[in-house]
Enzyme design. Structure first.
Site, PDB file in Angstrom:
ATOM      1  N   ASP A 167      -3.214   6.190  -0.812  1.00 24.37           N
ATOM      2  CA  ASP A 167      -3.357   6.797  -2.139  1.00 24.37           C
ATOM      3  C   ASP A 167      -2.715   6.008  -3.270  1.00 24.37           C
ATOM      4  OD1 ASP A 167      -0.743   7.357  -1.499  1.00 24.37           O
ATOM      5  OD2 ASP A 167      -0.853   9.500  -1.867  1.00 24.37           O
ATOM      6  N   GLY A 168      -2.700   4.671  -3.166  1.00 21.54           N
ATOM      7  CA  GLY A 168      -2.230   3.885  -4.289  1.00 21.54           C
ATOM      8  C   GLY A 168      -1.428   2.677  -3.859  1.00 21.54           C
ATOM      9  N   PRO A 208       0.843  -1.202   0.000  1.00 21.58           N
ATOM     10  CA  PRO A 208       0.000   0.000   0.000  1.00 21.58           C
ATOM     11  C   PRO A 208       0.879   1.253   0.000  1.00 21.58           C
ATOM     12  CG  PRO A 208      -0.643  -1.533   1.746  1.00 21.58           C
ATOM     13  CD  PRO A 208       0.661  -2.013   1.214  1.00 21.58           C
ATOM     14  N   LYS A 209       0.423   2.290  -0.661  1.00 23.99           N
ATOM     15  CA  LYS A 209       1.141   3.577  -0.649  1.00 23.99           C
ATOM     16  C   LYS A 209       0.548   4.441   0.468  1.00 23.99           C
ATOM     17  CE  LYS A 209       2.698   7.417  -3.480  1.00 23.99           C
ATOM     18  NZ  LYS A 209       2.414   8.421  -2.452  1.00 23.99           N
ATOM     19  N   TRP A 210       1.302   4.593   1.539  1.00 21.97           N
ATOM     20  CA  TRP A 210       0.830   5.329   2.705  1.00 21.97           C
ATOM     21  C   TRP A 210       0.897   6.832   2.463  1.00 21.97           C
ATOM     22  CZ3 TRP A 210      -1.427   2.703   6.582  1.00 21.97           C
ATOM     23  CH2 TRP A 210      -1.253   1.316   6.570  1.00 21.97           C
TER      24      TRP A 210
END
Length: 355
Positions: A178-179, A29-31
């Protein structure tokens, strides 16, 4: 402090791609927080940042949590995040407030809005430098090092399954992420190099042009365009800016927009007149991140509409600078409202942290 990798270290970076790539990759996950490299040598802890300046003083609660959860001697790359008052998603605006010059306020905020640290890479452990090893080895060692870690210190989820990464991409946005980040399994840690891949959400919205700031090069070029959306009650809210134009286009825009220039008395953000030269329409934007920067703007009659690309929202605003797509002369400015924005499916942050 004596470590195999000493501060400061510039974090390894990612380049944007349009879709989730496949191959020998690990997906995470993009934190959405503050990127930080943690250096620990016994009781000495330093919290590094993207710009290589220490942030240790701003997060005293994390210093204690890191001492309790990290190996006695290590260098770990990760993200400082903050859970919003709802308890189920990240809140970047609240995280920004943690950067404050007053020690008394830092202490108060550390108690009222405590932060978390999410680890995702390992640069050193004990007296060993891991930065030259493949990511697959670094991840395995990181998992072992975090076997007994507990909140507010976490290990990010990771998978080598691109299909599962695709599900995370859509699900986890609802928790404020967010991605997706994709990391080559064979790659060493390369500071300040864009050798990872990031896949971010991308959407479009039609916004009202409400003003502009001049470019730093001089008063005859546009620096950024201020965007607005109408709320249900008819109030024009400030939602962000567009700022990436070639210099020739910046000067052309300045000439094009002069007929729309108005006074604050005739503008939806009329209250900004008393703060002219000091702040933008966003209450918190006269910020600690841009100390000394003039954030004043020139008001424009809200008569033009432009389409922009954005990744996701943070509260009522675009989380990052939007990108210009095209002018929309066919749109009535009063029709540009929040209802057009796509809402992500709600997803509990606790499930992401537990994955």
């Amino acid at each position: 402090m004596q470590l195999p990798v000493m501060p400061p270290v510039a974090p390894m970076l990612a380049k944007s791609v349009g879709a989730i790539p496949e191959g020998r990759l690990s997906y995470e996950p993009k934190w959405d927080g503050f990127r930080s490299i943690i250096f620990r040598d016994g009781d000495d802890v330093e919290i590094g940042s993207r710009n290589e300046k220490p942030m240790t003083r701003y997060f005293p609660e994390l210093v204690e949590a890191l001492k309790a959860n990290l190996p006695a001697k290590c260098v770990i790359d990760g993200e400082i995040v903050l859970v919003g008052s709802s308890g189920d998603r990240l809140d970047f605006d609240a995280l920004q407030q943690r950067i404050h010059p007053a020690a008394s306020r830092v202490k108060m905020l550390s108690e009222q809005t405590p932060a978390k640290f999410v680890a995702f890479d390992l640069l050193a452990l004990g007296d060993e430098d891991f930065s030259g090893r493949p990511f697959a080895e670094r991840r395995a060692a990181l998992e072992r090092a975090f076997a007994a870690a507990s909140a507010p210190v976490h290990l990010t989820a990771a998978t080598q399954d691109p299909e599962l990464a695709g599900k995370w991409f859509h699900q986890f946005e609802g928790a404020g992420l967010d991605g997706i980040i994709a990391k080559p399994l064979d790659g060493p840690y390369q500071p300040d190099k864009r050798v990872m891949f990031k896949i971010k959400h991308e959407r479009t919205a039609d916004c009202v042009l409400a003003g502009y700031r001049v470019h730093k090069s001089g008063p005859d070029a546009i620096g950024s365009l201020l965007l607005g959306l109408y709320k249900p009650g008819g109030e024009l809210a400030s939602v962000g800016v567009v700022g990436a134009f070639p210099m020739k286009r910046r000067k052309e825009l300045f000439e094009e927009l002069q007929p729309l220039v108005t006074s604050f008395d005739e503008h939806p953000w009329a209250w900004a007149k008393q703060e002219e030269g000091a702040r933008t329409p966003r209450n918190a934007e006269g910020s600690r991140w841009s100390a000394g920067k003039d954030l004043s703007f020139t008001p424009l009659r809200p008569e033009r509409v432009l389409e922009v690309k954005y990744d996701h929202m943070e509260g009522e605003r675009f989380r990052h600078t939007a990108q210009f797509v095209r002018w929309r002369p066919d749109r009535d400015p009063t029709s540009c409202n929040y209802e057009q924005l796509e809402e992500p499916v709600k997803f509990d942050l606790a499930e992401v942290l537990a994955t």
